[in-house]
Design a protein around this motif. Structure first.
Motif, short mmCIF file in Angstrom:
data_model
loop_
_atom_site.label_atom_id
_atom_site.label_comp_id
_atom_site.label_asym_id
_atom_site.label_seq_id
_atom_site.Cartn_x
_atom_site.Cartn_y
_atom_site.Cartn_z
N PHE B 81 48.66 45.92 35.71
CA PHE B 81 47.95 46.17 34.61
C PHE B 81 46.94 47.31 34.46
O PHE B 81 46.24 47.64 35.30
CB PHE B 81 46.68 44.94 34.43
N ILE B 83 44.64 49.17 32.96
CA ILE B 83 43.58 49.17 31.94
C ILE B 83 42.93 50.64 31.89
O ILE B 83 41.87 50.71 31.30
CB ILE B 83 42.45 47.83 32.21
N PHE B 133 45.70 52.05 45.76
CA PHE B 133 44.74 50.96 46.22
C PHE B 133 45.30 49.65 46.28
O PHE B 133 45.09 48.50 47.15
CB PHE B 133 43.36 51.08 45.34
N ALA B 135 48.48 48.69 45.99
CA ALA B 135 49.73 48.67 47.09
C ALA B 135 49.53 48.56 48.61
O ALA B 135 50.04 47.83 48.99
CB ALA B 135 50.65 49.97 46.90
N ARG B 137 45.91 48.58 49.82
CA ARG B 137 44.67 47.72 50.38
C ARG B 137 44.46 46.33 49.38
O ARG B 137 43.68 45.72 49.96
CB ARG B 137 43.79 48.70 49.91
N GLY B 138 45.50 46.07 48.55
CA GLY B 138 45.35 44.72 48.02
C GLY B 138 44.22 44.53 47.04
O GLY B 138 43.77 43.68 46.88
N VAL B 139 43.62 45.73 46.51
CA VAL B 139 42.54 45.79 45.66
C VAL B 139 43.06 45.65 44.10
O VAL B 139 43.98 46.24 43.61
CB VAL B 139 41.73 47.01 45.91
N ASN B 140 42.65 44.61 43.49
CA ASN B 140 43.02 44.23 42.07
C ASN B 140 42.81 45.31 41.36
O ASN B 140 41.94 46.31 41.04
CB ASN B 140 41.99 43.25 41.59
N ILE B 142 43.08 45.86 38.27
CA ILE B 142 42.38 45.74 36.86
C ILE B 142 40.93 46.35 36.96
O ILE B 142 40.39 47.01 36.17
CB ILE B 142 42.32 44.16 36.42
N ILE B 143 40.30 45.91 37.95
CA ILE B 143 39.09 46.40 38.33
C ILE B 143 38.95 48.12 38.45
O ILE B 143 37.94 48.57 38.19
CB ILE B 143 38.17 45.26 39.26
N THR B 144 39.91 48.18 39.45
CA THR B 144 39.68 49.66 39.73
C THR B 144 40.05 50.45 38.85
O THR B 144 39.36 51.51 38.59
CB THR B 144 40.46 50.08 41.19
N ILE B 146 39.37 49.97 35.53
CA ILE B 146 38.30 50.01 34.49
C ILE B 146 37.19 50.66 35.23
O ILE B 146 36.31 51.68 34.24
CB ILE B 146 37.75 48.78 34.39
N LEU B 147 36.70 50.47 36.42
CA LEU B 147 35.85 51.36 36.99
C LEU B 147 35.84 52.97 36.85
O LEU B 147 35.49 53.79 36.65
CB LEU B 147 35.58 51.27 38.39
N MET B 148 37.35 53.14 37.14
CA MET B 148 37.71 54.66 37.12
C MET B 148 37.70 55.35 36.01
O MET B 148 37.40 56.66 35.66
CB MET B 148 39.14 54.99 37.62
N ILE B 151 34.24 56.57 35.59
CA ILE B 151 34.12 57.65 36.54
C ILE B 151 34.50 59.01 35.80
O ILE B 151 33.91 59.83 35.91
CB ILE B 151 34.65 57.32 37.94
#
Lengths: 313, 364
Positions: B81, B83, B133, B135, B137-140, B142-144, B146-148, B151
């Motif tokens: 996703f 976003i 992240f 692939a 680190r397994g971090v979702n 969607i949230i990264t 959006i945060l970026m 930033i």
């Protein structure tokens, strides 16, 4: 600049601001916790909060009572989240996509309501907001007393909800059932637990708390509705649930961390205007991102989180 | 062949019905506000199609959201996703303005190519970071992503109030780019620029890549079933990172053409653009088909141009049309009308009808 930082009043205001900035994140985060524990990953929090914010302001300005405004915000949050619940539980729409649709939908409804009620104006109309309630004795403690125990009612509600949520989710039968629906719906179904019922319950609580959080922003914090009032807090709350490892204590700590980052950047901006304001604004988002990337283990969430359940599959 | 045509026909019928339903809700709101909905829609249509200039405006509005729609679609083909198109657009714009302001002396076509390459690269890198992240680190994502977005928007603000601030005035914006370096206009008397052609070419290339190349097939295989793909020796993480790089690059081009073709400078609020979220809507409306995305973007461009005219002439706010847009997306995502049609044909179950009524009441 350093001598300005190392003062009692700086720390006192910093703590107060942290507690205040964390409140909307905490309310929404706890709502999302119920939702995700039941297997409903809801990214429409931003939209639910926006609906809560606009409805609280309009109803408060109509009735003159902030309390009725808060109730209206909760109803609006629930109503909006029922669209999400219906589409995902009943129609088996993709939860993430549906969450995005809720954000788009709520933003347009809120703008429409705002512009048709208040009209298009330069300065948003202020409403009578929530008053601070000082708790006797406790609020007289030096440094932290004023910061922690002289806040408005929603702040106390938010922090009280942390132990309440822990108790409900981990020490009651319905809490156990709700979690089992999020972990293994098939097993829960075979035990006679109604999947739709508990997922609907998760969505209802999520809608109510997100609406409450929007009300805090609008009538507890700003005393008015401005467009884009939520400005990403719904997404940060969503991140806080992941970072808080899907338990209330973790969500509390995560939201306090983000609240602190937000409060710190605002305090630093206010005492030293030469720091580039734009670069300070990114601090809470950067803290969240770093926290997520470097301090999270894989696969901690409810096993069936985000997966729709239908008996035929 | 026969059945597939029937399916497409059925789909088109459902799309049309969703759009109609959304406009009916819009008409009710217009009527409640004390205006004549038919008259309002008449002005809206006239505003959209009334003159060559208006159609040009619609194209200008359609280009960035079409690019972002393609970006979201491409990542989604690999089950990622994106976003974060909003933030990637910002980096595309920064890349374009850096090239256009610093390499003024070069011939215009070279500047355009360089600007688009740099913008696409910056956007691609910004998109690749959440891909890495996810692939490794397994971090979702969607949230990264959006945060970026936030930033990127903050960094853009810092750049245009700091190092890239205009040399003359005091506003938080960059200098204007030279007149000669602006993208050529396609239709005289309008603002429709070369970006229109670029987005069509991009859509075609993406369609070809996903449909007819091995690499595209691998990417889709990861999207459809990651564990099966990895059993066949397709690297899941590499494809995730790749899909996000390309998605970011496409969104970056949106930022480039917006700066080179329409805005000519980057202002501090550019980071608040809504292109990324509009892009998600376009990907949904276009049913993840590149050409579907082009058509829906043009549709929304026309709708928004018409809405602007409607607001000027009748005092009905554009936010009514925003709501109609949101409802179109909602109805199509839930396949609401399909459900409704099915219920018409068969005698309804009591429960299903109840759910329908509830949904309908809330939508209004």
């Amino acid at each position: 600049m350093l001598d300005q930082i190392l003062t009692v009043s700086f720390f006192s205001t910093l703590i107060a601001a942290t507690v205040r900035m964390a409140t909307p994140l905490l309310l929404t985060g706890l709502g999302e916790l119920y939702s995700e524990r039941s297997g409903m990953i809801n990214i429409g929090l931003e939209g639910l909060m926006t609906m809560g914010a606009i409805c609280s302001v309009i109803v408060t300005s109509m009735t003159g009572s902030a309390f009725v405004g808060i109730l209206a915000a909760m109803v609006a949050g629930i109503a909006c989240n029922m669209i999400f619940a219906w589409a995902t539980i009943k129609r088996l729409s993709h939860q993430i996509i549906m969450g995005m649709v809720i954000n788009i939908l709520a933003a347009s409804i809120a703008t429409l309501l705002n512009r048709s009620y208040f009209g298009i104006q330069q300065m948003p109309t202020a409403v009578e907001g929530l008053q601070n309630v000082a708790i006797p004795l406790l609020s007289k403690i030096p440094i932290i007393g004023e910061a922690l125990f002289n806040q408005n009612i929603l702040v106390y509600v938010a922090y009280l909800l942390v132990p309440i949520t822990w108790y409900l989710l981990f020490r009651t039968k319905p809490g156990l059932k709700l979690r089992s629906v999020g972990e293994n719906p098939k097993a829960a179904d075979s035990m006679g637990i109604s999947i739709p019922k508990y997922r609907l319950l998760g969505c209802t609580i999520c809608g109510a708390l997100s609406g409450l959080s929007g009300a805090f922003l609008a009538i507890g914090y700003m005393s008015r509705y401005v467009e884009n009032i939520v400005s990403g807090r719904g997404f940060i709350a969503f991140a806080a649930v992941i970072f808080g490892r899907w338990n209330p204590k973790g969500v509390l700590l995560a939201t306090l961390l983000f609240g602190f980052a937000d409060a710190l950047q605002m305090r630093i901006q206010s005492i030293s205007p030469d720091v580039n304001a734009e670069i300070m604004v990114i601090v809470p988002y950067l803290v969240t991102l770093i926290a997520l990337v470097f301090f999270i283990r894989k696969g901690d969430g409810p096993a069936a989180n985000g997966i729709n359940y239908s008996r035929s599959k | 062949m026969n059945t597939s045509w029937k399916r497409i026909g059925g789909k088109a019928w459902r799309l049309a019905l969703s759009i109609l339903l959304a406009f009916i809700v819009g008409a009710i709101i217009i009527a409640v506000q004390g205006h004549n909905p038919l008259e309002a829609y008449g002005i809206l249509i006239k505003g959209a199609f009334g003159s060559v200039n208006n159609i040009g405006e619609a194209l200008v509005k359609a280009v960035p959201i079409a690019f972002c729609g393609l970006s979201v679609m491409f990542a989604f083909k690999c089950s990622v996703f994106n976003i974060g198109a909003q933030g990637q657009v910002v980096w595309g714009a920064i890349g374009a303005i850096l090239v256009a302001l610093n390499l003024k002396s070069l011939p215009a076509p070279i500047v355009w190519i360089l600007a688009i390459l740099v913008g696409a690269l910056l956007g691609g890198i910004w998109g690749m970071i959440p891909g890495i992240f996810k692939a490794y680190r397994g971090v979702n994502e969607i949230i990264t992503t959006i945060l970026m977005n936030y930033i990127a928007s903050g960094l853009l603000g810092a750049l245009v109030t700091g190092p890239l601030k205009e040399t003359a005035g005091r506003n938080p914006q960059t200098d204007m780019i030279e007149k000669t370096l602006r993208l050529p206009i396609l239709i005289d008397g309008t603002r429709a620029h070369l970006g229109v052609i670029l987005v069509i070419i991009t859509a075609f290339l993406l369609w070809y890549y996903l449909r007819n190349t091995t690499k595209g097939y691998k990417l889709r295989a990861v999207g459809m079933n990651a564990s099966a793909a990895s059993c066949y020796g397709i690297s899941v993480s590499r494809n995730i990172v790749k899909s996000m790089f390309i998605a970011g690059a496409i969104a970056g081009i949106a930022g480039c053409v917006e700066i080179l073709g329409v805005q000519f400078r980057v202002i501090n609020t550019f980071g608040l653009n809504n292109y990324g979220f509009d892009g998600i809507a376009m990907a949904l409306l276009g049913q993840l088909s590149p050409f579907g995305i082009l058509i829906s973007s043009l549709g929304f461009g026309l709708l928004r141009t018409g809405a602007g005219t409607m607001q000027r002439l009748t005092n009905i706010q554009t936010s009514v049309v925003d709501l109609v847009e949101a409802l179109i997306i909602l109805f199509i995502v839930c396949d609401l009308t399909f459900n409704w049609l099915k219920k018409r044909k068969k005698p309804a179950k009591a429960q299903g009808v109840k759910a329908d009524e509830k949904g309908g009441a809330e939508d209004a």
